[in-house]
Design a protein around this motif. Structure first.
Motif, short mmCIF file in Angstrom:
data_model
loop_
_atom_site.label_atom_id
_atom_site.label_comp_id
_atom_site.label_asym_id
_atom_site.label_seq_id
_atom_site.Cartn_x
_atom_site.Cartn_y
_atom_site.Cartn_z
N SER A 77 26.11 32.55 51.30
CA SER A 77 27.40 33.25 51.36
C SER A 77 27.89 33.37 52.80
O SER A 77 27.11 33.65 53.70
CB SER A 77 27.25 34.65 50.77
OG SER A 77 28.41 35.42 51.01
N GLY A 78 29.20 33.22 52.95
CA GLY A 78 29.80 33.41 54.27
C GLY A 78 30.35 34.81 54.42
O GLY A 78 31.01 35.10 55.42
N LYS B 194 27.80 28.70 43.64
CA LYS B 194 27.60 28.93 45.08
C LYS B 194 26.11 28.79 45.44
O LYS B 194 25.76 28.13 46.42
CB LYS B 194 28.12 30.32 45.48
CG LYS B 194 29.63 30.44 45.43
CD LYS B 194 30.07 31.87 45.77
CE LYS B 194 31.57 32.07 45.62
NZ LYS B 194 32.00 33.44 45.99
N ARG C 33 28.19 40.78 52.48
CA ARG C 33 26.96 40.50 51.70
C ARG C 33 25.74 40.46 52.63
O ARG C 33 24.68 40.97 52.28
CB ARG C 33 27.11 39.18 50.94
CG ARG C 33 28.17 39.29 49.89
CD ARG C 33 28.22 38.16 48.90
NE ARG C 33 29.20 38.52 47.88
CZ ARG C 33 30.28 37.81 47.57
NH1 ARG C 33 30.50 36.64 48.14
NH2 ARG C 33 31.13 38.25 46.67
N LYS D 66 41.07 36.61 46.05
CA LYS D 66 41.65 36.96 47.36
C LYS D 66 43.14 36.63 47.34
O LYS D 66 43.53 35.60 46.79
CB LYS D 66 40.98 36.13 48.44
CG LYS D 66 39.50 36.39 48.57
CD LYS D 66 38.92 35.37 49.52
CE LYS D 66 37.43 35.45 49.55
NZ LYS D 66 36.84 34.33 50.26
N ILE E 299 37.28 48.57 50.18
CA ILE E 299 36.94 49.99 49.96
C ILE E 299 36.10 50.52 51.12
O ILE E 299 36.08 51.72 51.39
CB ILE E 299 36.22 50.17 48.61
CG1 ILE E 299 36.34 51.62 48.14
CG2 ILE E 299 34.75 49.76 48.68
CD1 ILE E 299 36.02 51.82 46.69
C1 LIG Z 1 37.12 44.83 46.22
C2 LIG Z 1 36.46 44.43 47.51
C3 LIG Z 1 36.08 43.13 47.77
N1 LIG Z 1 35.49 42.79 48.96
C4 LIG Z 1 35.09 41.41 49.26
C5 LIG Z 1 33.70 40.98 48.79
C6 LIG Z 1 33.77 39.47 48.87
O1 LIG Z 1 33.34 39.06 50.18
C7 LIG Z 1 35.26 39.18 48.70
C8 LIG Z 1 35.54 38.39 47.45
O2 LIG Z 1 35.39 37.04 47.73
P1 LIG Z 1 34.28 36.09 47.14
O3 LIG Z 1 34.95 34.81 46.76
O4 LIG Z 1 33.47 36.78 46.10
O5 LIG Z 1 33.29 35.84 48.35
P2 LIG Z 1 33.55 35.31 49.82
O6 LIG Z 1 34.50 34.14 49.81
O7 LIG Z 1 33.92 36.48 50.69
O8 LIG Z 1 32.12 34.83 50.29
P3 LIG Z 1 31.20 33.62 49.70
O9 LIG Z 1 31.94 32.92 48.60
O10 LIG Z 1 30.94 32.74 50.89
O11 LIG Z 1 29.96 34.32 49.22
O12 LIG Z 1 35.93 40.44 48.63
C9 LIG Z 1 35.26 43.75 49.93
O13 LIG Z 1 34.72 43.45 51.00
N2 LIG Z 1 35.62 45.05 49.67
C10 LIG Z 1 36.21 45.44 48.52
O14 LIG Z 1 36.52 46.65 48.36
#
Ligand SMILES: Cc1cn([C@H]2C[C@H](O)[C@@H](COP(=O)(O)OP(=O)(O)OP(=O)(O)O)O2)c(=O)[nH]c1=O
Length: 263
Positions: free
Chosen positions: A64-65, A112, A69, A147, A226
């Motif tokens: 994961s980037g 992933k 996480r 996103k 959040i």
């Molecule tokens: C609702 C919510 C989501 N998020 C983030 C978590 C995830 O990183 C992101 C959702 O995107 P993801 O596609 O789940 O993940 P990512 O692209 O960030 O990382 P990867 O695919 O490389 O693992 O939204 C928050 O940080 N805070 C929040 O309150």
């Protein structure tokens, strides 16, 4: 409130390397168990086992980037390395796959993790590896928010979330590879989804615009964080906070305590 479901780890994961033939369900549950099974098999054939084989060192790989996480896994006490696939994962899903958000989320988490597993296997690894992939989705009335693509997309999402309760689903896929030497390899995976419910305050368009200007929305599912300024948009959370932020790390460690033994 949180809901947890476990996949049958013997099922083939889409896009997973050799999932059909190579999955050894018994080895998927814990690094210690798989190492013990190897040791037991070796001991059975031996006349006088002199020494127990040393357990294989465990390397945890976070596929994961997301810096969130990485931080959540660190906070849960799991030593790990971060590794992204050389070719970005295709996150598109068919309409029928989107009909069940938790399943869709699990599919993406498997893709992933599976992409990194595939690259790792090509390197003929020796040792024990746990590869973790995750995906987070915001779901309101059956509609999935990933996103935001741009500012107006973010505005649309936050308007939909305003004054109501939505789900945040994070799926985690954990793959265990046991390779005691270059000739032997067994592999298994398990995927689960955890859900938290988040209730937003009623927001005016001005409040939404003010929030979007803070710039933290764009790499977050549902256009809010959040853990950041987005906390001011929220009136209550039911379920695990780390699930909302992107990784149910506490539940992951409860399910797979051997992760804490990673070097
Ligand atoms: C609702 C919510 C989501 N998020 C983030 C978590 C995830 O990183 C992101 C959702 O995107 P993801 O596609 O789940 O993940 P990512 O692209 O960030 O990382 P990867 O695919 O490389 O693992 O939204 C928050 O940080 N805070 C929040 O309150």
């Amino acid at each position: 409130m949180s809901e947890e479901t476990f996949e049958n780890e013997a099922a083939a994961a889409e896009g997973a390397p050799g999932a059909g033939e190579a999955v050894a369900a018994e080895s998927a549950l814990g690094a210690g168990e798989a190492a013990a099974a190897e040791g037991a098999a070796a001991a059975e054939g031996a006349e006088t086992p002199e020494t127990e084989p040393a357990p294989l060192p465990l390397t945890v790989v976070l596929a994961s980037g997301s810096p969130r996480r990485h931080r959540l896994l660190n906070e849960a006490g799991v030593k790990h390395v971060v590794r992204l696939p050389q070719v970005p994962v295709d996150e598109t899903l068919e309409p029928d796959q989107l009909a069940d958000p938790a399943e869709a989320c699990k599919k993406l988490a498997e893709r992933k993790a599976g992409a990194v597993v595939q690259e790792l296997l090509a390197e003929n690894p020796v040792g024990m590896f746990a590869v973790i992939g995750a995906d987070t989705m915001v779901v309101k009335d059956g509609q999935i928010f990933g996103k935001p693509a741009n500012l107006s997309d973010g505005k649309h999402m936050l308007r939909q979330l305003s004054g109501a309760t939505h789900s945040v689903i994070t799926a985690v896929s954990l793959w265990l590879i046991s390779a005691p030497d270059a000739e032997k390899l067994s592999m298994g995976f398990r995927t689960f989804a955890d859900e938290s419910l988040v209730t937003f305050k009623s927001l005016t368009d001005d409040e939404i615009a003010d929030y979007l200007r803070k710039g933290e929305s764009f790499d977050k599912a549902g256009a809010y964080a959040i853990q950041g300024e987005g906390r001011h948009l929220v009136s209550s959370v039911q379920g695990a906070m780390d699930t909302v932020i992107g990784l149910p790390a506490k539940k992951l460690v409860e399910q797979f305590p051997d992760l804490l033994q990673a070097k």
